[in-house]
Motif scaffolding. Structure first.
Motif, PDB file in Angstrom:
ATOM      1  N   GLY A   1       0.834  -1.196   0.000  1.00  4.61           N
ATOM      2  CA  GLY A   1       0.000   0.000   0.000  1.00  4.61           C
ATOM      3  C   GLY A   1       0.860   1.233   0.000  1.00  4.61           C
ATOM      4  N   TYR A   2       0.273   2.339   0.378  1.00  2.00           N
ATOM      5  CA  TYR A   2       0.962   3.621   0.400  1.00  2.00           C
ATOM      6  C   TYR A   2       0.585   4.364   1.667  1.00  2.00           C
ATOM      7  CZ  TYR A   2       1.784   2.934  -4.574  1.00  2.00           C
ATOM      8  OH  TYR A   2       2.182   2.432  -5.776  1.00  2.00           O
ATOM      9  N   ILE A   3       1.464   5.273   2.085  1.00  2.00           N
ATOM     10  CA  ILE A   3       1.176   6.191   3.180  1.00  2.00           C
ATOM     11  C   ILE A   3       1.027   7.573   2.566  1.00  2.00           C
ATOM     12  CG2 ILE A   3       2.049   7.273   5.286  1.00  2.00           C
ATOM     13  CD1 ILE A   3       3.612   4.646   5.764  1.00  2.00           C
ATOM     14  N   LEU A   4      -0.078   8.234   2.854  1.00  2.00           N
ATOM     15  CA  LEU A   4      -0.308   9.583   2.345  1.00  2.00           C
ATOM     16  C   LEU A   4       0.163  10.586   3.386  1.00  2.00           C
ATOM     17  CD1 LEU A   4      -2.261   7.820   0.632  1.00  2.00           C
ATOM     18  CD2 LEU A   4      -3.751   9.805   0.548  1.00  2.00           C
ATOM     19  N   ASP A   5       1.086  11.460   2.995  1.00  2.00           N
ATOM     20  CA  ASP A   5       1.484  12.529   3.891  1.00  2.00           C
ATOM     21  C   ASP A   5       0.573  13.734   3.667  1.00  2.00           C
ATOM     22  OD1 ASP A   5       2.373  13.860   1.608  1.00  2.00           O
ATOM     23  OD2 ASP A   5       4.375  14.244   2.403  1.00  2.00           O
TER      24      ASP A   5
ATOM     25  N   HIS B   1      -7.405  19.064  -3.441  1.00  2.00           N
ATOM     26  CA  HIS B   1      -7.429  20.029  -4.535  1.00  2.00           C
ATOM     27  C   HIS B   1      -7.748  19.386  -5.879  1.00  2.00           C
ATOM     28  CE1 HIS B   1      -6.257  23.730  -2.500  1.00  2.00           C
ATOM     29  NE2 HIS B   1      -5.498  22.990  -1.738  1.00  2.00           N
ATOM     30  N   GLY B   2      -8.100  18.111  -5.876  1.00  2.00           N
ATOM     31  CA  GLY B   2      -8.555  17.463  -7.098  1.00  2.00           C
ATOM     32  C   GLY B   2      -7.471  16.924  -8.003  1.00  2.00           C
ATOM     33  N   SER B   3      -6.331  16.573  -7.442  1.00  9.03           N
ATOM     34  CA  SER B   3      -5.239  16.015  -8.246  1.00  9.03           C
ATOM     35  C   SER B   3      -5.705  14.772  -9.003  1.00  9.03           C
ATOM     36  CB  SER B   3      -4.063  15.643  -7.324  1.00  9.03           C
ATOM     37  OG  SER B   3      -3.187  14.730  -7.957  1.00  9.03           O
ATOM     38  N   ILE B   4      -5.492  14.783 -10.309  1.00  8.51           N
ATOM     39  CA  ILE B   4      -5.876  13.627 -11.125  1.00  8.51           C
ATOM     40  C   ILE B   4      -5.073  12.398 -10.713  1.00  8.51           C
ATOM     41  CG2 ILE B   4      -5.845  12.704 -13.482  1.00  8.51           C
ATOM     42  CD1 ILE B   4      -6.497  15.573 -14.422  1.00  8.51           C
ATOM     43  N   TYR B   5      -3.787  12.590 -10.430  1.00  3.74           N
ATOM     44  CA  TYR B   5      -2.957  11.461  -9.994  1.00  3.74           C
ATOM     45  C   TYR B   5      -3.518  10.845  -8.716  1.00  3.74           C
ATOM     46  CZ  TYR B   5       0.654   8.661  -7.910  1.00  3.74           C
ATOM     47  OH  TYR B   5       1.313   7.617  -7.307  1.00  3.74           O
ATOM     48  N   MET B   6      -3.843  11.690  -7.728  1.00  2.00           N
ATOM     49  CA  MET B   6      -4.330  11.172  -6.446  1.00  2.00           C
ATOM     50  C   MET B   6      -5.692  10.501  -6.607  1.00  2.00           C
ATOM     51  SD  MET B   6      -2.029  11.331  -4.220  1.00  2.00           S
ATOM     52  CE  MET B   6      -3.076  10.786  -2.873  1.00  2.00           C
ATOM     53  N   ALA B   7      -6.551  11.066  -7.429  1.00  2.13           N
ATOM     54  CA  ALA B   7      -7.858  10.438  -7.671  1.00  2.13           C
ATOM     55  C   ALA B   7      -7.666   9.064  -8.307  1.00  2.13           C
ATOM     56  CB  ALA B   7      -8.718  11.325  -8.561  1.00  2.13           C
TER      57      ALA B   7
ATOM     58  N   ARG C   1      -7.473   3.153  -8.043  1.00  7.36           N
ATOM     59  CA  ARG C   1      -6.700   1.925  -8.237  1.00  7.36           C
ATOM     60  C   ARG C   1      -6.573   1.144  -6.929  1.00  7.36           C
ATOM     61  NH1 ARG C   1      -5.609  -2.262 -10.995  1.00  7.36           N
ATOM     62  NH2 ARG C   1      -3.459  -2.915 -10.998  1.00  7.36           N
ATOM     63  N   SER C   2      -6.375   1.843  -5.831  1.00  7.09           N
ATOM     64  CA  SER C   2      -6.252   1.177  -4.536  1.00  7.09           C
ATOM     65  C   SER C   2      -7.553   0.489  -4.142  1.00  7.09           C
ATOM     66  CB  SER C   2      -5.830   2.181  -3.459  1.00  7.09           C
ATOM     67  OG  SER C   2      -4.519   2.630  -3.712  1.00  7.09           O
ATOM     68  N   VAL C   3      -8.677   1.103  -4.474  1.00 11.41           N
ATOM     69  CA  VAL C   3      -9.977   0.483  -4.203  1.00 11.41           C
ATOM     70  C   VAL C   3     -10.133  -0.768  -5.050  1.00 11.41           C
ATOM     71  CG1 VAL C   3     -12.473   0.771  -4.456  1.00 11.41           C
ATOM     72  CG2 VAL C   3     -11.107   2.591  -3.433  1.00 11.41           C
ATOM     73  N   GLU C   4      -9.777  -0.669  -6.325  1.00 16.62           N
ATOM     74  CA  GLU C   4      -9.903  -1.825  -7.227  1.00 16.62           C
ATOM     75  C   GLU C   4      -9.060  -3.008  -6.787  1.00 16.62           C
ATOM     76  OE1 GLU C   4      -8.809  -0.313 -11.101  1.00 16.62           O
ATOM     77  OE2 GLU C   4     -10.899  -0.467 -11.730  1.00 16.62           O
ATOM     78  N   THR C   5      -7.881  -2.747  -6.246  1.00 15.83           N
ATOM     79  CA  THR C   5      -6.938  -3.818  -5.903  1.00 15.83           C
ATOM     80  C   THR C   5      -6.886  -4.109  -4.408  1.00 15.83           C
ATOM     81  OG1 THR C   5      -5.097  -2.250  -5.766  1.00 15.83           O
ATOM     82  CG2 THR C   5      -5.491  -3.316  -7.907  1.00 15.83           C
ATOM     83  N   ALA C   6      -7.794  -3.520  -3.636  1.00 13.03           N
ATOM     84  CA  ALA C   6      -7.827  -3.687  -2.178  1.00 13.03           C
ATOM     85  C   ALA C   6      -6.462  -3.396  -1.566  1.00 13.03           C
ATOM     86  CB  ALA C   6      -8.303  -5.083  -1.799  1.00 13.03           C
ATOM     87  N   GLN C   7      -5.876  -2.284  -1.989  1.00 15.42           N
ATOM     88  CA  GLN C   7      -4.559  -1.858  -1.510  1.00 15.42           C
ATOM     89  C   GLN C   7      -4.767  -0.714  -0.522  1.00 15.42           C
ATOM     90  OE1 GLN C   7      -2.004   0.358  -4.286  1.00 15.42           O
ATOM     91  NE2 GLN C   7      -0.578  -1.341  -4.006  1.00 15.42           N
ATOM     92  N   PRO C   8      -4.357  -0.871   0.731  1.00 14.96           N
ATOM     93  CA  PRO C   8      -4.619   0.167   1.726  1.00 14.96           C
ATOM     94  C   PRO C   8      -3.827   1.450   1.481  1.00 14.96           C
ATOM     95  CG  PRO C   8      -3.360  -1.623   2.702  1.00 14.96           C
ATOM     96  CD  PRO C   8      -3.678  -2.031   1.309  1.00 14.96           C
ATOM     97  N   LEU C   9      -4.452   2.545   1.812  1.00 15.43           N
ATOM     98  CA  LEU C   9      -3.814   3.854   1.807  1.00 15.43           C
ATOM     99  C   LEU C   9      -3.821   4.345   3.256  1.00 15.43           C
ATOM    100  CD1 LEU C   9      -5.561   5.417  -1.319  1.00 15.43           C
ATOM    101  CD2 LEU C   9      -3.231   4.501  -1.179  1.00 15.43           C
ATOM    102  N   TYR C  10      -2.676   4.356   3.881  1.00 17.94           N
ATOM    103  CA  TYR C  10      -2.569   4.739   5.278  1.00 17.94           C
ATOM    104  C   TYR C  10      -2.432   6.252   5.382  1.00 17.94           C
ATOM    105  CZ  TYR C  10      -1.641  -0.216   5.828  1.00 17.94           C
ATOM    106  OH  TYR C  10      -1.740  -1.582   5.784  1.00 17.94           O
TER     107      TYR C  10
END
Length: 129
Positions: free
Chosen positions: A4-8, A17-23, A28-37
């Motif tokens: 997964g990833y850790i969001l700072d 702010h609507g970042s396309i990358y972050m969206a 993708r994390s939802v699709e792959t059940a990958q946690p975002l801490y």
């Protein structure tokens, strides 16, 4: 740890702010059940940095109060919240608050009490006018 990833705070701010990358990362994390801490301090700082200038000072002052306790989810809690959201057709924030309300017996302060009754009739709510 299962990956997964850790969001700072900068990632939280970019998401706010609507970042396309972050969206795309969230999708993708939802699709792959990958946690975002998201560490609680990163969440509050990122949101405070994203807030409109006219309310930012009030938000920062409120979050600085010693009465706030930020409740993170462990991995099992994360999946429980996701399951509640999917099964009860509510957003994940509502599912997280309902999960916490059910596990602690504390009432949820909300202006959307019907959403919590949709999750579970045992979730106590108190209306925010």
């Amino acid at each position: 740890m299962s990956g997964g990833y850790i969001l700072d705070h900068t990632a939280v701010r970019a998401l706010a702010h609507g970042s396309i990358y972050m969206a795309a990362r969230v999708f993708r994390s939802v699709e792959t059940a990958q946690p975002l801490y998201v560490p609680a301090l990163c969440l509050t700082q990122g949101l405070a940095e994203s807030a409109l200038a006219d309310v930012r000072q009030q938000i920062e002052a409120a979050f600085a109060a010693p009465s706030f306790v930020f409740r993170p989810l462990d991995e099992l809690g994360c999946w429980a919240v996701a399951q509640i959201a999917a099964e009860r057709a509510v957003d994940t924030a509502t599912a997280h608050a309902a999960h916490l309300g059910l596990s602690t017996g504390l009432p949820v302060l909300t202006s959307a009490a019907a959403s919590y009754k949709q999750v579970d009739a045992r979730v106590e709510t108190e209306s925010v006018p």
